[in-house]
Design an enzyme around this catalytic site. Structure first.
Site, PDB file in Angstrom:
ATOM      1  N   HIS A  10       0.905  -1.390  -0.073  1.00 25.39           N
ATOM      2  CA  HIS A  10       0.057   0.289   0.055  1.00 25.39           C
ATOM      3  C   HIS A  10       0.896   1.088  -0.569  1.00 25.39           C
ATOM      4  O   HIS A  10       2.059   1.560   0.403  1.00 25.39           O
ATOM      5  CB  HIS A  10      -1.453   0.190   1.533  1.00 25.39           C
ATOM      6  CG  HIS A  10      -0.060   0.629   3.007  1.00 25.39           C
ATOM      7  ND1 HIS A  10      -0.168   1.315   2.855  1.00 25.39           N
ATOM      8  CD2 HIS A  10       0.273  -0.417   3.679  1.00 25.39           C
ATOM      9  CE1 HIS A  10       0.268   1.026   3.928  1.00 25.39           C
ATOM     10  NE2 HIS A  10       0.308  -0.008   4.749  1.00 25.39           N
TER      11      HIS A  10
ATOM     12  N   ASP B 171       6.223   2.311   6.819  1.00 28.28           N
ATOM     13  CA  ASP B 171       5.174   1.896   6.097  1.00 28.28           C
ATOM     14  C   ASP B 171       4.017   2.549   5.285  1.00 28.28           C
ATOM     15  O   ASP B 171       3.588   3.615   5.831  1.00 28.28           O
ATOM     16  CB  ASP B 171       4.171   1.643   7.717  1.00 28.28           C
ATOM     17  CG  ASP B 171       2.333   0.701   7.707  1.00 28.28           C
ATOM     18  OD1 ASP B 171       2.776   0.295   6.685  1.00 28.28           O
ATOM     19  OD2 ASP B 171       2.113   1.235   8.947  1.00 28.28           O
TER      20      ASP B 171
ATOM     21  N   HIS C 178       4.747   3.665  12.728  1.00 30.30           N
ATOM     22  CA  HIS C 178       3.671   4.575  13.214  1.00 30.30           C
ATOM     23  C   HIS C 178       4.169   5.912  13.835  1.00 30.30           C
ATOM     24  O   HIS C 178       3.141   6.606  14.235  1.00 30.30           O
ATOM     25  CB  HIS C 178       2.451   4.140  13.501  1.00 30.30           C
ATOM     26  CG  HIS C 178       1.514   3.449  13.138  1.00 30.30           C
ATOM     27  ND1 HIS C 178       0.287   3.360  12.878  1.00 30.30           N
ATOM     28  CD2 HIS C 178       1.331   2.997  11.046  1.00 30.30           C
ATOM     29  CE1 HIS C 178      -0.946   2.872  11.114  1.00 30.30           C
ATOM     30  NE2 HIS C 178       0.636   2.362  10.746  1.00 30.30           N
TER      31      HIS C 178
ATOM     32  N   GLU D 213      -5.402   1.369   2.317  1.00 30.42           N
ATOM     33  CA  GLU D 213      -4.586   0.422   3.353  1.00 30.42           C
ATOM     34  C   GLU D 213      -4.674   0.561   5.065  1.00 30.42           C
ATOM     35  O   GLU D 213      -5.488   0.516   5.895  1.00 30.42           O
ATOM     36  CB  GLU D 213      -3.563  -0.400   3.385  1.00 30.42           C
ATOM     37  CG  GLU D 213      -3.126  -1.624   4.033  1.00 30.42           C
ATOM     38  CD  GLU D 213      -2.713  -1.426   5.514  1.00 30.42           C
ATOM     39  OE1 GLU D 213      -2.613  -2.307   6.038  1.00 30.42           O
ATOM     40  OE2 GLU D 213      -2.625  -0.866   5.893  1.00 30.42           O
ATOM     41  N   GLU D 214      -4.494   1.619   4.944  1.00 29.93           N
ATOM     42  CA  GLU D 214      -4.163   2.407   6.802  1.00 29.93           C
ATOM     43  C   GLU D 214      -5.494   2.862   7.144  1.00 29.93           C
ATOM     44  O   GLU D 214      -5.760   2.846   8.341  1.00 29.93           O
ATOM     45  CB  GLU D 214      -3.217   3.473   6.287  1.00 29.93           C
ATOM     46  CG  GLU D 214      -2.287   4.256   6.239  1.00 29.93           C
ATOM     47  CD  GLU D 214      -1.176   2.344   7.490  1.00 29.93           C
ATOM     48  OE1 GLU D 214      -2.083   2.382   8.277  1.00 29.93           O
ATOM     49  OE2 GLU D 214       0.186   2.736   7.151  1.00 29.93           O
TER      50      GLU D 214
ATOM     51  N   ASP E 190       4.653  -5.881   3.584  1.00 23.77           N
ATOM     52  CA  ASP E 190       4.418  -4.851   4.565  1.00 23.77           C
ATOM     53  C   ASP E 190       5.199  -4.369   5.400  1.00 23.77           C
ATOM     54  O   ASP E 190       5.834  -5.559   5.287  1.00 23.77           O
ATOM     55  CB  ASP E 190       2.671  -4.710   5.030  1.00 23.77           C
ATOM     56  CG  ASP E 190       2.086  -3.066   5.344  1.00 23.77           C
ATOM     57  OD1 ASP E 190       2.992  -2.569   5.764  1.00 23.77           O
ATOM     58  OD2 ASP E 190       0.666  -3.171   5.163  1.00 23.77           O
TER      59      ASP E 190
END
Length: 348
Positions: free
Chosen positions: A71, A188, A322, A222-223, A242
């Site tokens: 993603h 990410d 994150h 995706e998030e 990922d």
């Protein structure tokens, strides 16, 4: 078989991806760049109605289709409201701790195409003014954005063309060091997308046709949970590339390709995971096998949507996910080699 992965190409693509704003739902610019790069490699590319990308790599047969996904969307925010003071209240896109974006530089993207710089702060940003500044809870209600323009009221902000629903992207702070470490927001999963480009470049440069036709799916939501809820119906199995998470009782490091055996959506396909582990051992790759209890992937979304597929999850190890993330180029190379081995040494 040895896989000669082009490290410089992966780094070039990764830097371009990391420095292009793309919070979930705001991926038009980065998808245009992806389309152009895929076209340069000579592979077929089309966009789904939702704005995801599908790349086709023809194989020697197409009776069993292997899907690969990553993603390109990231964490971010949107303008929730404009305060009377001229500050902006925002609503998050994706799941992150508010303290990880405190004092971060950001950009407000208006729907007319104008872009404004700003800084994310708490509503009590100075210890010289607020005695409880250090103790203030870092939550959405207590966060706001200071715009780098002369504004003193809600009306001043509106005159700039800033409105509720405008997207907000975070400064990626990308640093690629000579010793191989890569520090940046949004590894990410832009590191995973760079891995897929490294794989495609290796195939094209060496004029390799895989045994099976490959469908690469670049997801853009995706998030927020539904990135690969739709995938091309002809895909029989799907591997998500990922990030591998690091910490607590996990084995993964910033140098590894992580093979996830189970995450919050449950265990991944037994045979696929076993094959990935055996290939990693065969090629002497630095790898780890881990359980991620607070994690879901594009494969998770595809399975929950009812797609009749088998699925697996791998990716480069990323520290402080994150947040201000870090990995090492070795992790991307190990991941690219594992994907290459899986695709080119599998016959169905």
């Amino acid at each position: 078989m040895k896989y000669d992965i082009n490290k410089k190409y992966i780094i070039k693509i990764l830097k371009e991806l990391l420095t292009t704003p793309s919070p979930s739902g705001f991926c038009h610019e980065i998808m245009e760049k992806i389309k152009n790069e895929v076209n340069d490699l000579g592979y077929e590319f089309y966009m789904t109605n939702k704005g995801c990308g599908v790349i086709t790599i023809p194989g020697k047969n197409d009776n069993y289709i292997i899907g690969l996904s990553a993603h390109v969307d990231t964490l971010g925010a949107m303008v929730r409201s404009i305060k009377d003071s001229g500050m902006i209240r925002f609503t998050p896109i994706g799941g992150y701790m508010m303290n990880t974006v405190e004092c971060e530089y950001c950009k407000i993207h208006t729907r007319s195409g104008k872009i404004y710089d700003g800084t994310i702060l708490t509503t009590k940003p100075s210890v010289h003014v607020y005695s409880d500044a250090k103790d203030q809870k870092r939550e959405e209600l207590n966060m706001e954005i200071r715009i780098d323009e002369i504004v003193n009221s809600k009306e001043d902000v509106e005159k700039l063309g800033i409105s509720v629903g405008d997207f907000i992207s975070f400064d990626s702070r990308t640093v690629i060091k000579e010793n191989g470490f890569i520090k940046s927001r949004h590894l990410d999963d832009k590191a995973g997308v760079a891995v897929l480009f490294g794989f495609m470049e290796m195939l094209k440069r060496n004029k390799i046709t895989p045994n099976n036709t490959i469908k690469i799916f670049i997801s853009t939501y995706e998030e927020i949970g539904h990135g690969s809820s739709y995938i091309p119906k002809e895909i029989d199995e799907l591997i998500a590339i990922d990030m591998g998470a690091i910490g607590d009782d996990l084995n993964c490091t910033e140098f590894d390709v992580s093979i996830c055996a189970k995450d919050s959506s449950g265990p991944y396909d037994y045979n696929m995971v076993s094959r990935l582990i055996n290939l990693a051992k065969k090629h002497n790759l630095q790898f780890s096998v881990d359980i991620y209890p607070n994690y879901g992937s594009d494969v998770s979304a595809a399975l929950k949507a009812g797609n009749n597929i088998r699925g697996a999850l791998i990716g480069p190890g990323v520290h402080a996910s994150h947040s201000i993330e870090r990995t090492h180029i070795d992790a991307l190379i190990n991941t690219t080699k594992l994907i290459s081995a899986y695709i080119l040494e599998t016959e169905n």
